[in-house]
Write a protein that holds these residues in place. Structure first.
Motif, short mmCIF file in Angstrom:
data_model
loop_
_atom_site.label_atom_id
_atom_site.label_comp_id
_atom_site.label_asym_id
_atom_site.label_seq_id
_atom_site.Cartn_x
_atom_site.Cartn_y
_atom_site.Cartn_z
N UNK A 169 0.74 -1.15 -0.17
CA UNK A 169 0.06 -0.50 0.03
C UNK A 169 0.82 1.53 0.38
N UNK A 170 2.23 1.25 -0.56
CA UNK A 170 2.99 2.72 -0.51
C UNK A 170 2.57 3.31 -1.68
N UNK A 171 3.02 1.96 -2.93
CA UNK A 171 2.37 2.90 -3.79
C UNK A 171 1.99 2.07 -5.14
N UNK A 172 1.33 2.43 -5.75
CA UNK A 172 0.56 1.31 -7.06
C UNK A 172 2.04 1.48 -8.08
N UNK A 173 1.75 0.37 -9.31
CA UNK A 173 2.99 0.11 -9.49
C UNK A 173 3.54 1.06 -10.65
N UNK A 174 2.17 1.39 -11.05
CA UNK A 174 1.67 2.57 -11.98
C UNK A 174 2.20 4.09 -12.07
N UNK A 175 1.90 3.95 -10.54
CA UNK A 175 2.98 5.42 -9.97
C UNK A 175 3.72 5.27 -10.32
N UNK A 176 4.72 3.90 -9.41
CA UNK A 176 6.01 3.66 -10.00
C UNK A 176 7.02 4.26 -10.77
N UNK A 177 6.53 3.57 -11.56
CA UNK A 177 6.80 4.28 -13.53
C UNK A 177 6.42 5.35 -13.60
N UNK A 178 5.72 6.11 -13.12
CA UNK A 178 5.09 7.33 -13.32
C UNK A 178 6.27 7.95 -12.97
N UNK A 179 6.94 8.27 -11.67
CA UNK A 179 8.27 8.48 -10.43
C UNK A 179 9.58 8.14 -11.83
N UNK A 180 9.40 6.79 -12.01
CA UNK A 180 10.51 6.54 -13.04
C UNK A 180 10.57 7.94 -14.00
N UNK A 181 9.12 7.78 -15.04
CA UNK A 181 9.66 8.95 -15.79
C UNK A 181 9.68 10.44 -15.70
N UNK A 182 9.50 10.81 -14.22
CA UNK A 182 9.49 12.14 -13.93
C UNK A 182 11.23 12.35 -13.41
N UNK A 183 11.50 11.52 -13.44
CA UNK A 183 13.34 11.18 -12.30
C UNK A 183 13.91 11.46 -13.90
N UNK A 184 13.67 10.72 -14.96
CA UNK A 184 14.14 10.87 -16.14
C UNK A 184 14.40 12.14 -16.40
N UNK A 185 13.15 12.98 -16.73
CA UNK A 185 13.14 13.89 -16.74
C UNK A 185 14.06 15.03 -16.29
#
Length: 423
Positions: A147-163
Motif C-alpha cells: 500500500x505504499x505506491x502503485x506500480x503504475x505510479x512508481x513507473x510514473x516517478x521513474x519517468x519524472x526522475x528521467x526528465x
C-alpha cells in the motif's frame, strides 16, 4: 507514512521518494543520472551531423535509426542477459560501453566512425535499461502489496526522475555545444564514469537476478500472442517519440529557430516533471488504465497532425514557434499517458516471469520500427524543409502510425479487460 499520506503527497517528487525503500530510490535516481549524460549529446547529434559534418538527410536518418535500433533493437538480448546474470552486472557493463561510445563519437569525423560511436551508445542502454526496468517492476509489485505506491505510479516517478535529468542535460549540452561537440561528448563520458563508480559501490549484487537459461524468456514470449500484438502496437510510440530528434529539428530549421532545440527538450522535460503524477492519477480515475493507453497514442497522432496543418504556411515571427511548441507538448502528454501504463502492463502480460526479456523485447520491437521508419522519415522530411503544398505530407504520414498503433491497443485493452473480468 501511510498510503493516504502518500496520495496527498503526489504533487511532490521529494515526498514520494522519501517513502520508498533504498533499492527503489537507487533505481529512480539511476534513471535521473543516466538521462543527464544521455541528453548532453543525443538531442544535438542531428545538428552536428548536418552542420559540422555536412551529412545528407538520408545519412542522418540512418545514423539516428541505427543508434535507436542498437539500443531498443538490442534490448531483447540485454534483457535476457539481465535475467541470466543479474541487474548489477548488466548495469555496470552498460555504463562501461556507453563511456567508450561517447569517446569514439567525440573523435568521429566520418560516417563510419560516427556509426561505431552511436552503436556503442545505443548498445549500452540495451544492457542497463531492461535490468533497471525489470528490477523496478519487482519493487513496484512489492510496494503495491504494502500500500505504499502503485506500480503504475512508481513507473510514473521513474519517468519524472528521467526528465529531471533531461532538463539538465540539454541545457548543459547547448552551452557545451557552443564550444565544441567533442567536448560535449567527453563531458558525457565523464558523467557516466561517475555513474559507473557510484553503482559499483552501492548497487546491490543482484537480489532479483533470476539466473534463468538465456533463451527461456524468448521462448516464453514466442508463445505469448497477446504480448506480441501489444508489442507491435506499442512500437509506434517509440517511432513517434524518436521524431523529437529527427522531425523537430526540421521544423525548427523551417522557421529559422535552430537555437530553440535545447529549449524544446527542456520544455518537454518540465512538462513531464510537473504533469506526470497528477496526469497519471487523473487518467486512472477518469478513464482507467486501459483507456489511458490508446488515449495517449491519440495525442501522439494529434501532435503530428497539428504541425501538418501549419506547415504549408509561413507564420508571423511572433508565432513561428507555435507549431513546434504544440508538437512537443502534445507528444509529451501522449508519452505521459501511455508509457507508465504500458510498463505496468508488461509484468501482467508476462505473468511475472522473465521480466528482463519481456521489457527488452518490447523495446526491441520499437527499435525495429525506428530502424525501418527513420530512413523513410528522413527522406520524407525533406518535403517539410520549407512551407509549401507538399510540406504536410511527412507529418501526415507520421500521424497515421500512432493512430494505427492506438487502435490496435484499444482493441487489445478491451479484450484483455474482458478476459480479466471473466476470470
Amino acid at each position: 507514512m501511510t498510503a493516504a499520506d502518500t496520495r496527498r503527497g503526489r504533487w511532490s517528487l521529494l515526498a514520494r521518494l522519501t517513502v520508498l525503500p533504498g533499492l527503489a530510490r537507487l533505481l529512480l535516481l539511476t534513471q535521473l543520472a543516466f538521462n543527464v549524460g544521455f541528453y548532453l549529446v543525443v538531442p544535438f547529434l542531428a545538428t552536428h551531423l548536418s552542420d559540422d559534418l555536412a551529412m545528407a538527410g538520408w545519412a542522418i536518418g540512418i545514423v539516428l535509426g541505427v543508434r535507436t535500433f542498437s539500443q531498443q533493437g538490442m534490448f531483447a538480448i540485454g534483457g535476457a542477459l539481465a535475467d541470466r546474470f543479474g541487474v548489477r552486472t548488466a548495469v555496470l557493463a552498460g555504463c562501461s560501453v556507453r563511456i567508450a561510445g561517447f569517446l569514439v563519437l567525440a573523435a568521429a569525423g566520418d560516417f563510419a566512425t560516427v556509426l561505431v560511436g552511436t552503436v556503442l551508445i545505443g548498445l549500452a542502454a540495451a544492457l542497463f535499461s531492461p535490468a533497471v526496468e525489470s528490477s523496478l517492476a519487482v519493487q513496484g509489485a512489492e510496494l503495491e502489496e504494502r500500500g505504499v505506491i502503485s506500480r503504475t505510479e512508481l513507473f510514473g516517478l521513474f519517468a519524472v526522475c528521467g526528465e529531471v535529468g533531461a532538463v539538465t542535460g540539454p541545457l548543459l549540452g547547448a552551452v557545451l555545444l557552443s564550444v565544441d561537440f567533442g567536448l560535449t561528448c567527453s563531458v558525457a563520458a565523464a558523467v557516466f564514469a561517475v555513474i559507473l563508480a557510484a553503482h559499483a559501490r552501492w548497487l546491490p549484487r543482484g537480489p532479483h537476478a533470476e539466473r534463468r537459461p538465456l533463451l527461456a524468456g524468448w521462448a516464453d514470449i514466442a508463445r505469448n500472442r497477446t504480448f506480441l500484438v501489444f508489442a507491435a502496437g506499442y512500437s509506434a510510440y517509440l517511432l513517434s517519440y524518436n521524431q523529437l530528434y529527427l522531425a523537430l529539428p526540421v521544423e525548427l530549421d523551417r522557421v529559422g529557430a535552430d537555437w530553440a532545440l535545447g529549449w524544446m527538450f527542456a520544455l518537454a522535460a518540465v512538462v513531464v516533471v510537473v504533469g506526470q503524477l497528477p496526469l497519471a492519477a487523473w487518467a486512472r480515475n477518469r478513464f482507467g488504465a486501459h483507456r489511458a493507453l490508446p488515449l495517449g497514442f491519440g495525442l501522439l497522432s494529434l501532435a503530428f497532425a497539428v504541425v501538418a496543418g501549419f506547415s504549408p504556411w509561413t507564420l508571423p515571427s511572433g508565432l513561428s514557434l507555435l507549431p513546434a511548441v504544440l508538437f512537443v507538448v502534445l507528444l509529451t502528454f501522449g508519452q505521459m499517458l501511455a508509457v507508465p501504463v504500458a510498463q505496468d502492463l508488461v509484468p501482467r502480460l508476462a505473468g511475472g516471469r522473465n521480466l528482463g526479456s519481456y521489457y527488452g523485447f518490447l523495446s526491441s520491437a520499437g527499435g525495429l520500427a525506428v530502424l525501418v521508419g527513420s530512413g523513410v522519415a528522413g527522406e520524407l522530411l525533406d518535403l517539410a524543409a520549407s512551407p509549401g503544398p507538399s510540406a504536410p505530407v511527412p507529418w501526415s504520414v507520421l500521424a497515421l502510425l500512432p493512430a494505427v498503433g492506438g487502435l490496435t491497443l484499444l482493441v487489445l485493452a478491451r479484450r484483455y479487460s474482458n478476459e480479466s473480468r471473466s476470470h
